[in-house]
Structures are given as C-alpha cells and as structure tokens.
Design a protein around this motif. Structure first.
Motif, short mmCIF file in Angstrom:
data_model
loop_
_atom_site.label_atom_id
_atom_site.label_comp_id
_atom_site.label_asym_id
_atom_site.label_seq_id
_atom_site.Cartn_x
_atom_site.Cartn_y
_atom_site.Cartn_z
N THR A 2 0.84 -1.19 0.00
CA THR A 2 0.00 0.00 0.00
C THR A 2 0.88 1.25 0.00
OG1 THR A 2 -0.09 0.15 2.39
CG2 THR A 2 -1.77 -1.21 1.33
N THR A 3 0.28 2.36 -0.29
CA THR A 3 1.00 3.63 -0.33
C THR A 3 1.56 3.97 1.04
OG1 THR A 3 -0.47 4.36 -2.09
CG2 THR A 3 0.77 6.05 -0.94
N THR A 4 0.81 3.70 2.09
CA THR A 4 1.26 4.01 3.44
C THR A 4 2.52 3.23 3.80
OG1 THR A 4 -1.05 4.34 4.07
CG2 THR A 4 0.53 4.08 5.85
N VAL A 5 2.57 1.97 3.41
CA VAL A 5 3.75 1.14 3.68
C VAL A 5 4.95 1.67 2.91
CG1 VAL A 5 4.74 -1.16 3.44
CG2 VAL A 5 2.39 -0.90 4.23
N ILE A 7 5.47 4.77 1.87
CA ILE A 7 5.90 6.04 2.48
C ILE A 7 6.64 5.78 3.79
CG2 ILE A 7 5.06 8.16 3.57
CD1 ILE A 7 2.84 8.19 1.44
N GLY A 8 6.13 4.86 4.59
CA GLY A 8 6.80 4.50 5.85
C GLY A 8 8.19 3.95 5.61
#
Length: 51
Positions: A2-5, A7-8
C-alpha cells in the motif's frame, strides 16, 4: 504494497541514511582529535627532551 507502507519505508530509509552520515562525521571528528592529541604529545616530549 500500500501507499502508506511505501511512504513509511521511505521515511525509515531516510532516517537510517541520516544517522549513518552523522556517525561517519562523528568518527571523522574523533579520529582528527586523536591525531591532534598525538601530535601535541609528540611536541611536548620533544620540548622536554630539548631542555
């Protein structure tokens, strides 16, 4: 992923690289200080020997 992963992971990579750069700079400063201290000690010994 996912995008969040993504970015993290990118943020963690940036923190890791920044801390490595700080460590390398710190080691460089410590090495320079050790060289300066050794040179000062050599000058002191030389000065004492000339007395």
């Amino acid at each position: 992923m996912t995008t969040t992963v993504k970015i993290g992971a990118a943020i963690m990579l940036l923190f890791t690289l920044a801390s490595c750069a700080n460590t390398i700079r710190g080691v460089g400063r410590d090495t320079a200080n050790a060289v300066n201290a050794t040179q000062d000690a050599g000058r002191s010994v030389d000065h004492a020997a000339k007395r």
